[in-house]
Design a protein around this motif. Structure first.
Motif, short mmCIF file in Angstrom:
data_model
loop_
_atom_site.label_atom_id
_atom_site.label_comp_id
_atom_site.label_asym_id
_atom_site.label_seq_id
_atom_site.Cartn_x
_atom_site.Cartn_y
_atom_site.Cartn_z
N GLN A 54 13.37 -52.59 44.99
CA GLN A 54 14.30 -51.80 45.79
C GLN A 54 14.20 -50.32 45.43
OE1 GLN A 54 16.97 -53.38 48.14
NE2 GLN A 54 15.09 -54.56 48.04
N GLN A 55 14.15 -50.01 44.15
CA GLN A 55 14.09 -48.62 43.73
C GLN A 55 12.72 -47.99 43.98
OE1 GLN A 55 16.82 -46.90 42.98
NE2 GLN A 55 17.89 -48.80 43.40
N LEU A 99 12.84 -46.81 47.49
CA LEU A 99 13.61 -45.57 47.56
C LEU A 99 12.80 -44.38 47.04
CD1 LEU A 99 17.16 -46.68 46.45
CD2 LEU A 99 16.44 -45.91 48.70
N LEU A 151 10.22 -43.41 49.68
CA LEU A 151 10.89 -42.73 50.79
C LEU A 151 11.31 -41.31 50.40
CD1 LEU A 151 13.13 -45.49 52.35
CD2 LEU A 151 11.19 -44.35 53.40
N GLY A 152 11.82 -41.14 49.20
CA GLY A 152 12.22 -39.82 48.74
C GLY A 152 11.05 -38.85 48.66
N LEU A 183 19.64 -41.35 51.18
CA LEU A 183 18.90 -41.91 50.05
C LEU A 183 19.78 -41.99 48.81
CD1 LEU A 183 15.33 -40.34 50.31
CD2 LEU A 183 15.99 -42.72 50.61
N PHE A 198 21.99 -44.94 49.08
CA PHE A 198 21.24 -46.17 48.80
C PHE A 198 21.03 -46.34 47.30
CE2 PHE A 198 19.04 -46.17 53.20
CZ PHE A 198 20.13 -46.81 53.75
N VAL A 199 20.76 -45.26 46.59
CA VAL A 199 20.59 -45.34 45.13
C VAL A 199 21.89 -45.81 44.48
CG1 VAL A 199 20.25 -43.98 43.03
CG2 VAL A 199 18.72 -43.68 44.98
N LEU A 239 19.20 -53.62 50.04
CA LEU A 239 19.76 -52.39 50.56
C LEU A 239 19.69 -52.39 52.08
CD1 LEU A 239 18.14 -49.88 48.08
CD2 LEU A 239 20.50 -50.62 48.13
#
Length: 77
Positions: free
Chosen positions: A10-11, A14, A17-18, A48, A51-52, A67
């Motif tokens: 999951q991270q 993220l 995406l970041g 974002l 989501f974190v 998420l």
């Protein structure tokens, strides 16, 4: 451990995406939209961040909830 692998996946999504927003989307939008791009990318960065925070809350409560919108992608097996 399946729990750690789930949250690492999951991270990782993220993080990708970041980085994509920072290095690809932001310059493209600044060239095309100008100042309005800052507002749009700020909203993307805020999403974002939310989501974190959701991921941290789920991990701290030992839940394996995906998420919203991006949780269905599996990068780690």
């Amino acid at each position: 451990n399946a729990f750690a692998r789930f949250h690492a996946n999951q991270q990782l999504i993220l993080l990708i995406l970041g980085v994509g927003i920072h290095f690809v989307v932001t310059p493209f939008l600044i060239m095309s939209l100008g100042f309005g791009a800052y507002m749009f990318t700020s909203l993307l960065n805020l999403a974002l961040f939310v989501f974190v925070v959701l991921g941290v809350i789920n991990a701290s409560q030992e839940e394996m909830k995906e998420l919203p919108l991006i949780g269905g992608f599996k990068l780690l097996k």
